[in-house]
Motif scaffolding. Structure first.
Motif, PDB file in Angstrom:
ATOM      1  N   PRO A   1       0.812  -1.223   0.000  1.00 14.69           N
ATOM      2  CA  PRO A   1       0.000   0.000   0.000  1.00 14.69           C
ATOM      3  C   PRO A   1       0.841   1.267   0.000  1.00 14.69           C
ATOM      4  CG  PRO A   1      -0.046  -1.064   2.150  1.00 14.69           C
ATOM      5  CD  PRO A   1       0.639  -2.012   1.223  1.00 14.69           C
ATOM      6  N   GLU A   2       0.177   2.387  -0.250  1.00 21.69           N
ATOM      7  CA  GLU A   2       0.867   3.673  -0.265  1.00 21.69           C
ATOM      8  C   GLU A   2       1.454   3.999   1.103  1.00 21.69           C
ATOM      9  OE1 GLU A   2       1.559   6.212  -2.702  1.00 21.69           O
ATOM     10  OE2 GLU A   2       1.358   4.315  -3.785  1.00 21.69           O
TER      11      GLU A   2
ATOM     12  N   ASP B   1      -1.399   2.655   7.521  1.00 15.96           N
ATOM     13  CA  ASP B   1      -2.821   2.951   7.402  1.00 15.96           C
ATOM     14  C   ASP B   1      -3.628   1.662   7.525  1.00 15.96           C
ATOM     15  OD1 ASP B   1      -5.349   3.775   6.842  1.00 15.96           O
ATOM     16  OD2 ASP B   1      -4.938   4.536   4.826  1.00 15.96           O
ATOM     17  N   PRO B   2      -4.271   1.423   8.665  1.00 20.22           N
ATOM     18  CA  PRO B   2      -5.017   0.168   8.841  1.00 20.22           C
ATOM     19  C   PRO B   2      -6.260   0.079   7.968  1.00 20.22           C
ATOM     20  CG  PRO B   2      -5.419   1.632  10.689  1.00 20.22           C
ATOM     21  CD  PRO B   2      -4.355   2.286   9.857  1.00 20.22           C
ATOM     22  N   ASP B   3      -6.713   1.218   7.424  1.00 22.70           N
ATOM     23  CA  ASP B   3      -7.921   1.230   6.597  1.00 22.70           C
ATOM     24  C   ASP B   3      -7.616   1.050   5.113  1.00 22.70           C
ATOM     25  OD1 ASP B   3      -9.584   1.678   8.824  1.00 22.70           O
ATOM     26  OD2 ASP B   3      -9.121   3.827   8.767  1.00 22.70           O
TER      27      ASP B   3
ATOM     28  N   ALA C   1      -4.026  -3.335   3.442  1.00 24.26           N
ATOM     29  CA  ALA C   1      -3.417  -3.481   4.768  1.00 24.26           C
ATOM     30  C   ALA C   1      -3.258  -4.955   5.138  1.00 24.26           C
ATOM     31  CB  ALA C   1      -4.242  -2.750   5.813  1.00 24.26           C
ATOM     32  N   GLY C   2      -4.276  -5.769   4.851  1.00 21.28           N
ATOM     33  CA  GLY C   2      -4.184  -7.193   5.158  1.00 21.28           C
ATOM     34  C   GLY C   2      -3.147  -7.894   4.304  1.00 21.28           C
ATOM     35  N   VAL C   3      -3.052  -7.496   3.040  1.00 20.02           N
ATOM     36  CA  VAL C   3      -2.050  -8.057   2.140  1.00 20.02           C
ATOM     37  C   VAL C   3      -0.645  -7.735   2.657  1.00 20.02           C
ATOM     38  CG1 VAL C   3      -1.108  -7.952  -0.197  1.00 20.02           C
ATOM     39  CG2 VAL C   3      -3.583  -7.962   0.156  1.00 20.02           C
TER      40      VAL C   3
END
Length: 354
Positions: A289-290, A294-296, A300-302
């Protein structure tokens, strides 16, 4: 015929090109002859250059070009230029060699996304801005997760987070096995990949595209399609690519059945072992992710999954564009953004109906 550009030596021989790139620590398979041949089947033309500057050799750039209608041509250096010495002066001189090529060949834009990470991003961004390059639409993920393949297999397992290591071993205990698919089984890989796309909501191209791509990488000796199975049932798959000193997790897919057996964890482990056996020193898990905090974020799961294998988040430079005509470039950006939005919505609706 276009006049040659100073500092750019055209290279037409595949063996010479791949031999030169394979020795570079940052060689990327998107600059390989096999990838360029594959892209040629879908409307792209490749030009390959050795770049030299005032102090000698700077690096290499394979430039893909494609016509847009009758008027415009866009150019892209996927994961390049590859710099022998990642420094401000070598990047600036390389850009100074490529910019005249864009002007003389009347390209609408020239896009680059060099393999520059973390601290190098700051000076690279400043160098690009100083030469009137601007952040462009991404083609590849800007960020990624990478881990070293050096050391023993026990060292690699020890570097994993405990839960990840547990899941790798759990898949083994439950009888999940991993094997490479042959060319005649690639339709099975696509069927599972398409199921994953429908579940996760990403665009998938036609079957012929993926089968051609995977077969091209396999025929070049660069790629493998690994299948995780249990009692003869295909649970998940992973496409890995090796080029030079590096190995990548390129594509992945998994079904709903058998997820509790952790086949995706075992697949990553077997891909790491495959890359290590080929002499690769780095495993790239292709995409992050960027923001890692950022948990949202949708990824995030990846990211948590990938970091579990002992990797490091790498902050990348991203894509940057050079436009000989800034006005035409801005107009093209507005039109292409609208077309992309409409096209994506149409393709998703089509996938869901099929």
């Amino acid at each position: 015929m276009t006049e040659p550009v100073a500092g750019l030596e055209a290279i037409t021989d595949d063996s010479r090109w791949d031999g030169l790139l394979a020795e570079m620590p940052n060689a990327h398979f998107l600059q390989s002859s096999a990838w360029l041949r594959f892209k040629a089947a879908y409307g792209w033309t490749a030009q390959r250059y050795r770049i030299t500057g005032s102090a000698g050799e700077l690096g290499y750039a394979a430039v893909l070009t494609r016509r847009l209608g009758r008027t415009f041509t866009v150019a892209y250096v996927p994961r390049g230029p590859l710099l022998l010495q990642p420094r401000p002066d070598s990047l600036v001189e390389s850009l100074a060699r490529l910019e005249p090529l864009a002007r003389r060949q009347h390209w609408l834009m020239l896009k680059v996304d060099p393999e520059l990470w973390d601290a190098d991003v700051h000076w690279a961004r400043a160098s690009l801005q100083a030469r009137d390059w601007r952040p462009g639409e991404a083609v590849q993920f800007r960020n990624t997760v990478q881990l070293p393949l050096t050391g023993t297999e026990d060292d690699l397992l020890a570097a994993m987070k405990p839960k990840t290591r547990y899941n790798v071993r759990l898949a083994m205990r439950r009888g999940v096995s991993v094997r490479p698919l042959d060319a005649g089984e690639l339709h099975l890989a696509f069927d599972l990949y398409r199921q994953t796309a429908l579940r996760d909501g990403f665009i998938v191209r036609p079957r012929s595209y993926y089968e051609h791509l995977w077969r091209s990488l396999m025929d070049a000796g660069m790629g493998v399609v690994l299948a995780a199975e249990l009692d003869g049932q295909l649970l998940a798959l992973l496409v890995a690519v090796a080029y030079g000193h590096n190995c990548w997790y390129f594509h992945g897919a998994s079904g709903e059945e058998g997820r509790s057996h952790m086949p995706t964890y075992l697949l990553q482990w077997e891909a790491m072992r495959w890359g290590r056996a080929r002499g690769c020193s780095t495993y790239d898990l292709w995409g992050a992710p960027e923001s890692p905090d950022d948990p949202d974020d949708a990824m995030a799961g990846v990211l948590r999954f990938k970091l579990g294998f002992g990797g490091q988040f790498r902050d990348g430079l991203g894509a940057w564009d050079y436009a000989p005509s800034p006005l035409l470039y801005r107009l093209y950006g507005l039109v292409s953004k609208a077309a992309l939005t409409l096209g994506r919505a149409h393709r998703l609706r089509t996938q869901q109906r099929e």
